[in-house]
Design a protein around this motif. Structure first.
Motif, PDB file in Angstrom:
ATOM      1  N   PHE A 119      10.516  44.795  -8.053  1.00  0.00           N
ATOM      2  CA  PHE A 119      10.575  43.910  -6.881  1.00  0.00           C
ATOM      3  C   PHE A 119       9.161  43.479  -6.476  1.00  0.00           C
ATOM      4  N   GLY A 138       9.559  47.094  -2.282  1.00  0.00           N
ATOM      5  CA  GLY A 138      10.288  47.293  -3.540  1.00  0.00           C
ATOM      6  C   GLY A 138      10.961  48.659  -3.606  1.00  0.00           C
ATOM      7  N   GLN A 147      14.056  48.513  -1.523  1.00  0.00           N
ATOM      8  CA  GLN A 147      15.094  47.752  -2.229  1.00  0.00           C
ATOM      9  C   GLN A 147      15.748  48.628  -3.291  1.00  0.00           C
TER      10      GLN A 147
END
Ligand code: GLY
Length: 295
Positions: free
Chosen positions: A205, A231, A234
């Motif tokens: 990400f 990231g 996520q």
């Protein structure tokens, strides 16, 4: 020696102490992390008459150690390199493990190789003058390492980072422990064929965010670590919502951003071109729980 011009005075001190014979200042930062800068360092080495016994000492943050590492790996098919990292990010991650590289077009670290440094000299006092966002960028990599390797050190680190007044001695201890975890992983898989993928937690990400910002000329882009923090969350959201919630609140308390700033479908082209991918498609590093990572 190659050094970041921003730390010229400190680099001068190191040069005096180490008997450096020639030095080159460069402007660090993503903009200069390219093959042209590598070529410039190789030309500098040539102009000094550096032979294959030379040791290139790099003083600076992750971009400096990455470009210097690649220049050392390529110059005369390889000379030795050593690092004096001056940012938290390079003290925790970039200076250790032998990866070097530069960006190509909008893609991060697309060209690089492996060359282990002869030594890394860490001086935590450098961090006292590091801008806050640069500090937090490294903090994200520190948290990442403990999320991979040690739940109690993760909690201890959140506790240190959330305070206004950083306890530098405690932080130095934690950085040393994070380096030990990273080096254990690197020893098991120096060329990043399996176990080492874990160190890329959050990076699929993050690289996509960085690609998007570069491509769209975003005026105030996220730092690498800020993008990694987003990231990681996520990645946690993909498999453990309650962990994602905990990380969101910890990271926020440490001053890190937590929300994906761009639509997911606009990040997909970069994820599809990520250098970590295999034949089966996008390769995510997943965090199921602290110290429970798959790739
Ligand atoms: N920064 C990730 C690694 O060294 O593998």
């Amino acid at each position: 020696m190659v050094y970041d011009r921003k730390v010229q005075e400190y680099a001068g001190k190191i040069a005096g102490e180490c008997g450096v014979t020639a030095s080159l200042g460069i402007d660090a930062g993503e903009a200069g992390k390219n093959l042209e800068t590598v070529a410039g360092i190789c030309r500098f080495l040539m102009s000094c008459g550096a032979d294959r016994d030379a040791l290139l000492l790099a003083v600076g943050g992750g971009t400096v150690t990455d470009v210097a590492g690649l220049a050392a790996a390529l110059y005369k098919r390889g000379i030795s390199v050593a690092f004096v990292p001056t940012t938290l990010l390079s003290m925790v991650d970039a200076a250790y493990g032998g990866k070097n590289g530069v960006n190509l077009d909008c893609y991060k670290n697309m060209v690089g190789t492996f060359l282990q440094p002869e030594f890394v000299y860490r001086d935590i006092s450098c961090l006292a003058t590091l801008p806050r966002r640069e500090f937090l960028s490294g903090a994200a990599e520190l948290l990442k390492t403990f999320l991979i390797g040690d739940a109690s050190l993760y909690a201890e680190t959140v506790d240190v980072l959330r305070r206004e007044d950083i306890d530098w001695r405690h932080l130095d201890e934690l950085v040393g422990k994070a380096v030990a975890i990273k080096l254990r992983i690197v020893d098991a898989d120096p060329y990043d064929n399996g176990e080492r993928h874990k160190l890329n937690l959050g990076h699929t990400f993050a690289h996509a965010i960085e690609w998007y910002e570069h491509r769209h000329g975003v005026e105030c882009p996220l730092t690498h670590g800020e993008a990694v923090a987003i990231g990681i969350i996520q990645s946690a959201s993909l498999c453990n919502e309650s962990l994602a919630g905990r990380l969101r609140s910890d990271f926020r308390a440490c001053g890190l951003p937590v929300d994906l700033p761009y639509p997911l479908d606009e990040l997909m082209p970069a994820m599809e071109n990520d250098k970590k991918n295999g034949a089966g498609g996008i390769r995510f590093v997943l965090i199921h729980d602290i110290a429970d990572i798959t790739y």
